[in-house]
Structure formats: C-alpha cells, structure tokens
Design a protein around this motif. Structure first.
Motif: not given
Length: 146
Positions: A15-16, A21-24, A53-54, A90-91
C-alpha cells in the motif's frame, strides 16, 4: 543533533509502495528538464526519489537524501499545496525537510546517518545509494536550484 523524525507511515508494504508510485511527479519532471537534464537522468532521479520516500515511510530515523534526490525533493517541497497533499496521502502526515542537519556542528551525526541510509538503501533495493558519476548533473546546477 539529528532532527526529530515523524512516526512511521500509516500505510505499509504494498500500500505504501502504491501510494508513492501514484504521486504525480510530472510538474517536477518539467522543472528538471528546465535544468537540461536528460530523460535518463530524470528517470533515474525520479526512481531514487520514490525509493527515498519509501525509506522515509518505513524507518523512524532520519533518512538522508543524496544530492540528486534533493534535485527532485526541493521543488516538490516548494510546491507546498501538492507536497502537503502528497505527504498526507502517502504518510498520513507532513514529511518535514530539515536543511540544517550537518551545519550546526553535527557533521559526524550527519555522516553516520548518511552511512546508515546508504546501507539500508542498498539492502532494500540492491543498488548503491550514492550519486553515480554517470548521473551527476551539470556543474553548478545545485547552486542554481538553491
């Protein structure tokens, strides 16, 4: 002094990864192109930034960015509306950027934290964390961005 770190990301694992990955990053890629980076360099920096970021989301201690990660992180932070929304998604909280780490007599702590980041990055992704010579940006670019 190592800056205080936020809590671990609310999302974990797949999910993280999916949220990151979904961040544009399209607007930020455009900013990097403006600085005459090749498509290969931009893709490399984007992948490394997402990996950074991960690590930020999966470790409760300071994760230190490399110079090339900062080329994407700084414009992201400066796009405050987008950065705030991306961090929340994300966070579950805002990911602070503490630019003074290493400038206040804490260079040894910074170096230790960077070495830890390099080791964790390599263990997690199988690639070295330091900036590759092939991916170094034009001389003086860092000064242009600050």
């Amino acid at each position: 002094m190592i800056p205080k770190k936020f809590q671990l990301a609310v999302k974990q694992g797949a999910a993280l990864t999916a949220a990151i990955q979904a961040i544009d990053l399209t607007p930020l890629r455009t900013a990097l192109r403006h600085h005459r980076l090749t498509t290969e360099q931009i893709e490399y920096i984007e992948q490394k930034y997402r990996r950074f970021l991960f690590l930020c989301g999966t470790h409760a201690r300071a994760v230190i960015p490399t110079q090339d990660v900062e080329l994407l992180w700084h414009p992201h932070v400066l796009d405050t509306i987008k950065y705030r929304a991306d961090c929340q998604e994300v966070f579950g909280c805002f990911l602070d950027h503490y630019p003074y780490f290493g400038l206040n007599g804490d260079q040894v702590e910074l170096q230790t934290a960077f070495e830890w980041t390099c080791a964790v990055y390599e263990r997690t992704f199988g690639d070295p964390y330091e900036t590759s010579d092939a991916m170094r940006v034009e001389p003086g670019l860092e000064e242009k961005l600050h």
